[in-house]
Design a protein around this motif. Structure first.
Motif, PDB file in Angstrom:
ATOM      1  N   ILE A  40       0.548  -9.000  -5.666  1.00 14.86           N
ATOM      2  CA  ILE A  40      -0.252  -7.914  -5.155  1.00 14.86           C
ATOM      3  C   ILE A  40      -1.508  -7.965  -6.030  1.00 14.86           C
ATOM      4  O   ILE A  40      -2.514  -7.578  -5.414  1.00 14.86           O
ATOM      5  CB  ILE A  40       0.449  -6.256  -5.797  1.00 14.86           C
ATOM      6  CG1 ILE A  40       1.562  -6.004  -5.029  1.00 14.86           C
ATOM      7  CG2 ILE A  40      -0.734  -5.172  -5.946  1.00 14.86           C
ATOM      8  CD1 ILE A  40       2.361  -4.921  -5.365  1.00 14.86           C
TER       9      ILE A  40
ATOM     10  N   PRO B 120      -4.177  -8.893  -0.833  1.00 15.45           N
ATOM     11  CA  PRO B 120      -4.203  -9.182  -2.377  1.00 15.45           C
ATOM     12  C   PRO B 120      -5.494  -9.714  -2.954  1.00 15.45           C
ATOM     13  O   PRO B 120      -6.083  -9.244  -4.136  1.00 15.45           O
ATOM     14  CB  PRO B 120      -3.044 -10.193  -2.611  1.00 15.45           C
ATOM     15  CG  PRO B 120      -1.981 -10.110  -1.333  1.00 15.45           C
ATOM     16  CD  PRO B 120      -2.882  -9.660  -0.322  1.00 15.45           C
TER      17      PRO B 120
ATOM     18  N   LEU C 142       0.872  -3.370   0.186  1.00 19.48           N
ATOM     19  CA  LEU C 142       1.351  -4.306  -0.483  1.00 19.48           C
ATOM     20  C   LEU C 142       2.713  -4.130  -1.098  1.00 19.48           C
ATOM     21  O   LEU C 142       3.754  -4.860  -1.136  1.00 19.48           O
ATOM     22  CB  LEU C 142       0.490  -4.868  -1.345  1.00 19.48           C
ATOM     23  CG  LEU C 142      -0.875  -5.439  -0.663  1.00 19.48           C
ATOM     24  CD1 LEU C 142      -1.990  -5.719  -1.834  1.00 19.48           C
ATOM     25  CD2 LEU C 142      -0.582  -7.002  -0.231  1.00 19.48           C
TER      26      LEU C 142
END
Lengths: 141, 209
Positions: free
Chosen positions: B31, B102, B165
């Motif tokens: 993440i 990310p 995510l």
């Protein structure tokens, strides 16, 4: 039990987003007047309004049962770290530019509320879609 | 802006359930890309040092480079990547998202803080913050545009990005949740893209008048 999509939750994110908008409005108001000392009443009013909304959001959040608290705190603490750094840099800029006294106090408090609101929005948005009880994911990498 | 959202809705409805069910994100999805953190740290230290030393060229560098990349990314994301993303199949969207988002978690906040802190200091050095400055109104307009973008980005776009995510990290991500959050992401990316056009107008006015 309703699914994560069907479940109705209090408007935590909405309250915090309005609070962020009030903080940014206060920031714009102050920034438009600096380096002079602006009349503080409008900025204090916006700060108080945002602060109240943040407190209400926290109270509503604390009453949610069940909730994916592990995920909430996981996201909240990392986001808080990031936004404390960001707010810290902005605070440093104002202090470095010789902003002092009540003006600085209002700006710093505005940054504090801002730095609390954003992690709360992020953490709530993530946690609301997690299954409750078994929500703890592995640590973020 | 509505068009973008509609595209995504259409694609989501057209995507066969089996396709959505088979869409698996890569294991070990990051993440926050750890490898990028030292770079972010270096950039932020550089920003603070630059401000503390009052080096006008470096302040200008942080503002122009940060702002240029921020604006370009927002425009590209809002008007090019967003519509393309809306037309991709769900597996393709997931694959793109797991690689793209990310990085944005680190890139965007870094660009924003460099642009704002650098811009503020630049305006202070050039005297643009003074109410007596002939184009002070444009400077204030830029504050307002940034504030609106910040509300959209911090209140809607970034949380949706992170939530997608997290959903993709699950063993069985729910396509409905990803679809809902991606709609939000694409819609707000379009809004910030449009706001960046206003930024370009304001900044070019300030630079040439």
């Amino acid at each position: 039990m309703p699914t994560t999509l069907e479940r109705r939750l209090p408007p935590i994110a909405e309250l915090a987003v309005v609070s962020v908008a009030l903080m940014l409005s206060g920031g714009v108001y102050m920034a438009a007047h600096l380096p002079r000392h602006p009349p503080l009443a409008p900025a204090v009013g916006l700060l108080a309004g945002g602060g109240v909304l943040t407190v209400v959001a926290v109270v509503l959040l604390a009453r949610i049962r069940p909730f994916a608290w592990a995920t909430f705190f996981l996201v909240a603490r990392w986001a808080l770290l990031a936004y404390v750094v960001i707010a810290g840099i902005l605070g440093f800029v104002f202090i470095y530019d010789h902003t002092r006294g009540a003006t600085l106090a209002v700006l710093v408090l505005t940054l504090v509320v801002f730095a609390l609101d954003v992690p709360m929005i992020m953490a709530f948005t993530v946690a609301r879609y997690q299954d409750t009880g078994t929500s703890a994911p592995t640590a973020p990498r | 802006m509505t068009d973008l959202s509609d595209h995504v809705v259409t694609v989501s409805r057209e995507a066969p359930p089996s396709e959505a069910a088979n869409a698996q994100p890569p294991h070990g999805l990051e993440i926050v890309p750890l490898r990028g953190l030292p770079i972010v740290g270096l950039v932020l230290v550089g920003l603070v040092v630059t401000i503390a030393t009052n080096e006008l060229w470096a302040i200008d560098f942080f503002h122009i480079v940060g702002g240029g990349i921020w604006t370009a990314l927002d425009l590209f994301l809002g008007f090019v990547i967003g519509p393309i993303l809306g037309r991709l199949s769900i597996p393709a969207r997931i694959e793109f998202t797991t690689r793209f988002m990310p990085k944005m978690v680190l890139i965007m906040p870094t660009l924003v803080i460099c642009t704002l802190a650098g811009g503020w200091q630049l305006a202070r050095h050039l005297g643009d913050l003074n109410a007596s400055y002939s184009h002070h109104g444009w400077v204030v307009a830029s504050f307002i545009v940034v504030a609106v973008m910040a509300v959209v980005a911090l209140g809607v776009l970034e949380p949706a990005n992170i939530a997608v995510l997290f959903e993709l990290r699950k063993p069985e991500p729910k396509p409905e949740i990803i679809g809902r959050l991606m709609r939000r992401f694409i819609f707000t990316a379009g809004i910030t893209g449009a706001m960046q056009v206003a930024t370009l107008v304001i900044m070019t006015r300030l630079a040439t008048t």
